[in-house]
Motif scaffolding. Structure first.
Motif, mmCIF file in Angstrom:
data_model
loop_
_atom_site.group_PDB
_atom_site.id
_atom_site.type_symbol
_atom_site.label_atom_id
_atom_site.label_comp_id
_atom_site.label_asym_id
_atom_site.label_seq_id
_atom_site.Cartn_x
_atom_site.Cartn_y
_atom_site.Cartn_z
ATOM 1 N N GLN A 723 0.823 -1.201 0.000
ATOM 2 C CA GLN A 723 0.000 0.000 0.000
ATOM 3 C C GLN A 723 0.864 1.260 0.000
ATOM 4 O O GLN A 723 0.426 2.312 -0.462
ATOM 5 N N TRP A 724 2.081 1.141 0.503
ATOM 6 C CA TRP A 724 3.021 2.261 0.487
ATOM 7 C C TRP A 724 4.021 2.128 -0.659
ATOM 8 O O TRP A 724 4.134 3.009 -1.508
ATOM 9 N N LEU A 725 4.720 1.000 -0.727
ATOM 10 C CA LEU A 725 5.824 0.868 -1.676
ATOM 11 C C LEU A 725 5.358 0.940 -3.114
ATOM 12 O O LEU A 725 6.029 1.543 -3.968
ATOM 13 N N PHE A 726 4.215 0.328 -3.427
ATOM 14 C CA PHE A 726 3.761 0.293 -4.814
ATOM 15 C C PHE A 726 3.401 1.684 -5.343
ATOM 16 O O PHE A 726 3.250 1.860 -6.549
ATOM 17 N N GLU A 727 3.287 2.651 -4.470
ATOM 18 C CA GLU A 727 2.957 4.021 -4.894
ATOM 19 C C GLU A 727 4.178 4.919 -4.946
ATOM 20 O O GLU A 727 4.053 6.105 -5.274
ATOM 21 N N GLN A 728 5.371 4.391 -4.636
ATOM 22 C CA GLN A 728 6.579 5.207 -4.590
ATOM 23 C C GLN A 728 7.284 5.208 -5.946
ATOM 24 O O GLN A 728 7.674 4.151 -6.452
ATOM 25 N N GLU A 729 7.455 6.403 -6.503
ATOM 26 C CA GLU A 729 8.111 6.519 -7.801
ATOM 27 C C GLU A 729 9.549 6.014 -7.732
ATOM 28 O O GLU A 729 10.041 5.355 -8.657
ATOM 29 N N TRP A 730 10.263 6.324 -6.640
ATOM 30 C CA TRP A 730 11.652 5.881 -6.514
ATOM 31 C C TRP A 730 11.746 4.350 -6.478
ATOM 32 O O TRP A 730 12.740 3.778 -6.957
ATOM 33 N N ALA A 731 10.735 3.682 -5.922
ATOM 34 C CA ALA A 731 10.751 2.222 -5.874
ATOM 35 C C ALA A 731 10.607 1.632 -7.273
ATOM 36 O O ALA A 731 11.244 0.620 -7.604
ATOM 37 N N ARG A 732 9.793 2.271 -8.105
ATOM 38 C CA ARG A 732 9.678 1.794 -9.488
ATOM 39 C C ARG A 732 10.968 2.060 -10.262
ATOM 40 O O ARG A 732 11.412 1.230 -11.051
ATOM 41 N N GLU A 733 11.571 3.226 -10.017
ATOM 42 C CA GLU A 733 12.820 3.544 -10.712
ATOM 43 C C GLU A 733 13.936 2.562 -10.349
ATOM 44 O O GLU A 733 14.763 2.217 -11.202
ATOM 45 N N LEU A 734 13.955 2.117 -9.110
ATOM 46 C CA LEU A 734 14.991 1.176 -8.664
ATOM 47 C C LEU A 734 14.657 -0.276 -9.000
ATOM 48 O O LEU A 734 15.468 -1.167 -8.747
ATOM 49 N N GLY A 735 13.484 -0.537 -9.555
ATOM 50 C CA GLY A 735 13.102 -1.905 -9.887
ATOM 51 C C GLY A 735 12.577 -2.694 -8.710
ATOM 52 O O GLY A 735 12.440 -3.914 -8.795
ATOM 53 N N TYR A 736 12.249 -2.019 -7.615
ATOM 54 C CA TYR A 736 11.679 -2.713 -6.468
ATOM 55 C C TYR A 736 10.222 -3.105 -6.727
ATOM 56 O O TYR A 736 9.691 -4.014 -6.093
ATOM 57 N N VAL A 737 9.591 -2.387 -7.639
ATOM 58 C CA VAL A 737 8.216 -2.661 -8.060
ATOM 59 C C VAL A 737 8.220 -2.722 -9.578
ATOM 60 O O VAL A 737 8.746 -1.819 -10.239
ATOM 61 N N VAL A 738 7.680 -3.792 -10.141
ATOM 62 C CA VAL A 738 7.693 -3.991 -11.591
ATOM 63 C C VAL A 738 6.323 -4.465 -12.050
ATOM 64 O O VAL A 738 5.505 -4.923 -11.245
ATOM 65 N N ASP A 739 6.082 -4.368 -13.335
ATOM 66 C CA ASP A 739 4.819 -4.811 -13.918
ATOM 67 C C ASP A 739 5.044 -6.019 -14.805
ATOM 68 O O ASP A 739 5.975 -6.051 -15.622
#
Length: 799
Positions: A723-739
């Protein structure tokens, strides 16, 4: 000079490796210990006053087999000394904040100029970019920000978060670092080049989220009392609390037969399947509690003697399993004499390498033991033919066969798939039973792989597997002893087919010994290794002589069930994945395969390693308070004006920063709190003072203001991790969240790989059992007609 006795004469599979360890964190120390245990030469850089971790009893274990060099990174001479050692190292493990790495000029690019073969692994809290990148690295901070303390609010009816006692984040980060290092070393054997790797506590926490991240999940918690009967908890006549793990039809039937009780429910109904009335489950729990209270633990042990399908353990306190018969038999409890405290008992090596020299090590070094000397012996030339690396993932081109069910073994290979390996999951015809626990519950364990559904009990099924083995690089299984031989997947058989095969048994108790035959699930590991006991807090479970009403016994059983959550499976999985990457590196280096073993019980003891050392005069263990707020006034939860925060300021420097950030310099000057020993004596009053100050401020403001001043203070009540991490732009940039764009279940969002590298692999999606049966049988030489015949005869199945 020989830094580690295990390295003398080339003993140990990591002999010849030079590892530089820089930073003060448990994750870094444990990763370095695993390398030293396998004969790597490890030099630990400490500040002039010594590493703060030296104050912890387990430092004597975490630093065994290493050397110590003192260097002040704030001084040019200290930085030059670190660079001198890094110039001739094979591996650099850095546990510094990204800002500190930059300030001291220790970036990968800088060190690689003089050492292009260096494998550089940076371990941080929240990654190298983003607003949290320089928040001090503590397990509790990540557990709070990432929702683990929110999840444990179920212990208090959802009214407030609860301290997460088991340091799973630190353990996960250590194992992820090892996975990356060994995978990169394997690649270096081929290319001759090192590379930069990164892992973080943020990535490590993603390992432990089994369901909150799933598509369609809201992150809501289950607050009701609906017992999971296969994991029953009961108290004996002499007050011993027991954890059962009868999760399977045969195990379920055996349990009720042995305690002479008619459950009145089927196995599936006992799990709550099909909407079983919770009143019936609670009524059955009451009958189990009543029946178990009629005999002592010794009497029940006599009843259970020799039964292979009974899985039961007492709730051991953290560290007590050093006396467990299975730990003693397997060598997972070892004696080592320390020059300061004398004989100690501590954990044995994490990875059991069959046929390797006996484990040898040296005690933890005195500060500055290296005394300015260099690495020992001649440096092994950087290997590699100058070939090109795989285009995607540091394990690109590797094929792994997985024979696993449920969580621990399947998720071990998922992590390798995330690093680019091709993983083929060998499933029974009906599929892994985990698939039947909910439409998407198994997704974390299966994504990124291919599936072949085959009957291993038939000769034709075994022939299929043997053809796959001939082409594979590694194999991992979790079958109890005896089953691999019956199924034709034991190591002697497969070694004849493929001498380069890396073979891992990821067991529960081990391949031999008094409990080798016993079934075990995550709750078993939580009970044996003390994670559940620690999570219960100082007031639980009740003492053996406490008189409990039936309602009190039921409430205690419910509470302990909540405390014994699913982390032991994932603790086992990350350790097994580290072992697999070690094996792949060794096979590449030596040109031959090897057999290895990891054990759930030992892997979970490593997670609780701070408690798994014992010696005369050992200081008392740190325990969470009865209210599950934390470990003391400077490492605990506090209520703010509008929510809850977790504060971590355990060091003298952090305490002084905290006092300045809160405008409470009076606390830093107060003789009751000025020094660490004084704070320990006056912990209650310090907690009261801090609570009054923090309660007057808003939680978000506390997080923002204190973290900007270098003090770790974060919200602890904002919901589950995604609920927190999936909304963080920096997490997507670092590859912590992917599609995931394509899968058998449609597109969805998921966590990324636990290790970041220069060429990340494309994240894989979920699939159905047998979805790749036809394709893979064709690859190994079966004509279309032969495949059809195998399908018709029920030797294989497809989705």
């Amino acid at each position: 000079m020989v830094a580690n006795p295990a390295a003398e004469g080339g003993q140990g599979v990591a002999a010849g490796l030079r590892v530089l360890e820089l930073g003060s964190s448990v994750s870094l120390a444990v990763a370095g210990m695993v390398l030293a245990d396998n004969a790597a030469e490890v030099i630990r850089i400490e500040p002039p006053g010594g590493d703060p971790l030296r104050a912890r009893p387990a430092f004597r274990m975490w630093s065994r087999g290493k050397q110590s060099e003192l260097a002040d990174l704030g001084d040019p001479a200290g930085r030059r000394r670190v660079r001198e050692l890094a110039a001739e190292a094979d591996v650099a493990l850095l546990g510094l904040k990204p800002a500190s790495v930059e300030r001291f000029g220790l970036e990968y690019e800088s060190l690689a100029e003089s050492n292009p073969g260096l494998v550089y692994c940076a371990l941080s809290g929240f990654g190298s970019r983003g607003p949290y990148r320089d928040v001090p690295v503590y397990d509790g901070v990540m557990a709070a920000k990432g929702g683990r303390m929110y999840e444990f609010s179920v212990l208090f009816g959802g009214e407030r978060p609860a301290f997460a006692a088991a340091p799973v984040v630190a353990h996960g980060a250590a194992m992820l670092a090892l996975q990356g290092v060994f995978a990169a070393l394997r690649e270096r054997e081929r290319t001759g080049r090192g590379q930069r790797l990164e892992t973080s506590l943020a990535q490590a926490l993603s390992v432990y989220d089994m369901t909150h991240w799933l598509p369609g999940m809201t992150g809501e918690l289950r607050h009701g009392d609906s017992p999971f009967v296969p994991y029953s908890i009961a108290r004996t006549a002499d007050g011993v609390w027991l954890q059962f793990a009868q999760n399977g039809p045969a195990l379920f039937e055996t349990f009720f037969r042995l305690i002479d009780l008619d459950p009145g429910l089927s196995y599936r109904e006992s799990m709550g399947a099909g909407g079983t009335d919770p009143d019936k489950l609670r009524e059955l729990r009451a009958r189990i509690l009543e029946r178990m209270a009629q005999k002592t633990w010794a009497e029940w042990q006599a009843v259970f003697e020799g039964e292979r399908n009974i899985a039961v353990e007492p709730f051991w306190a953290p560290g007590e399993a050093l006396d467990h018969p299975q730990f003693l038999h397997m060598g997972d409890s070892r004696e080592l004499t320390d020059p300061e405290v004398g004989p100690t008992r501590q954990l044995g090596p994490l990875i059991d390498l069959k046929g390797s020299p006996a484990f040898q090590t040296s005690p933890a070094p005195a500060p500055g033991s290296l005394a300015g000397r260099g690495w020992s012996g001649e440096r092994r030339p950087t290997p590699g033919s100058g070939g090109e690396p795989a285009p995607q993932g540091i394990l690109g081109g590797v094929t792994v066969l997985e024979f696993g069910m449920w969580i621990a073994t399947p998720f071990s290979s998922t992590q390798l798939a995330d690093l680019g390996a091709r993983v083929i999951k060998i499933e029974p015809l009906e599929g892994d039973p985990m698939r039947h626990s909910g439409r998407l519950t198994a997704l974390k364990m299966i994504q990124g792989k291919q599936s072949v559904a085959v009957d291993l009990k038939r000769d034709e099924g075994r022939e299929i597997v043997h053809r796959l083995v001939a082409r594979a690089d590694a194999l991992v299984h979790g079958y109890r002893p005896g089953a691999p031989e019956r199924l034709g997947i034991d190591y002697p058989t497969l070694r004849e087919i493929n001498p380069r095969l890396v073979y891992l048994y990821n067991g529960s108790y081990g391949s031999s010994g008094p409990r080798a035959w016993a079934a075990a699930f995550h709750v078993t590991g939580g009970a044996v290794c003390g994670g559940a006991h620690a999570q219960a807090g100082r007031a639980m479970p009740p003492p053996p002589d406490a008189e409990l009403t039936p309602d009190e016994a039921a409430r205690t059983a419910h509470y302990l069930e909540r405390c014994n959550e699913a982390n032991p499976d994932f603790n086992s999985a990350v350790a097994a994945a580290a072992a697999l990457t070690l094996g792949l590196y060794v096979a590449e280096r030596r040109g031959e395969g090897l057999a290895m073993e990891t054990r759930m019980m030992l892997s979970n003891a490593y997670m609780m390693s701070a408690d798994f050392i014992d010696y005369a005069g050992r200081p008392p263990q740190e325990q969470p308070d009865a209210e599950l707020l934390g470990l003391g006034p400077l490492y605990r939860l506090y209520p703010a004006r509008d929510g809850w925060v977790f504060l971590a300021a355990p060091s003298q420097r952090a305490f002084e920063r905290l006092c300045g950030a809160l405008a409470r310099q009076d606390l830093a000057r107060d003789p009751r709190f000025r020094e660490p020993q004084a704070r320990g004596r006056n912990a209650g009053e310090l907690a009261k003072q801090l609570a009054e100050t923090l309660a007057a401020r808003e939680a978000d403001a506390l997080e923002r203001e204190l973290t900007s001043r270098g003090v770790a203070c974060v919200r602890a009540d904002r919901g589950a991790y995604p609920q927190w991490l999936f909304e963080q732009e920096w997490a997507r940039e670092l590859g912590y969240v992917v599609d995931v764009e394509e899968s058998a279940f449609g597109p969805y969002r998921r966590y990324g790989a636990g290790v970041s590298c220069e060429r990340p692999a494309r994240p894989g999606g979920g699939y159905r059992a047998g979805e790749h049966t036809r394709e893979i049988l064709g690859e190994i030489g079966y004509a279309p007609g032969a495949v059809e015949a195998l399908l018709e005869r029920g030797v294989v199945a497809e989705a």
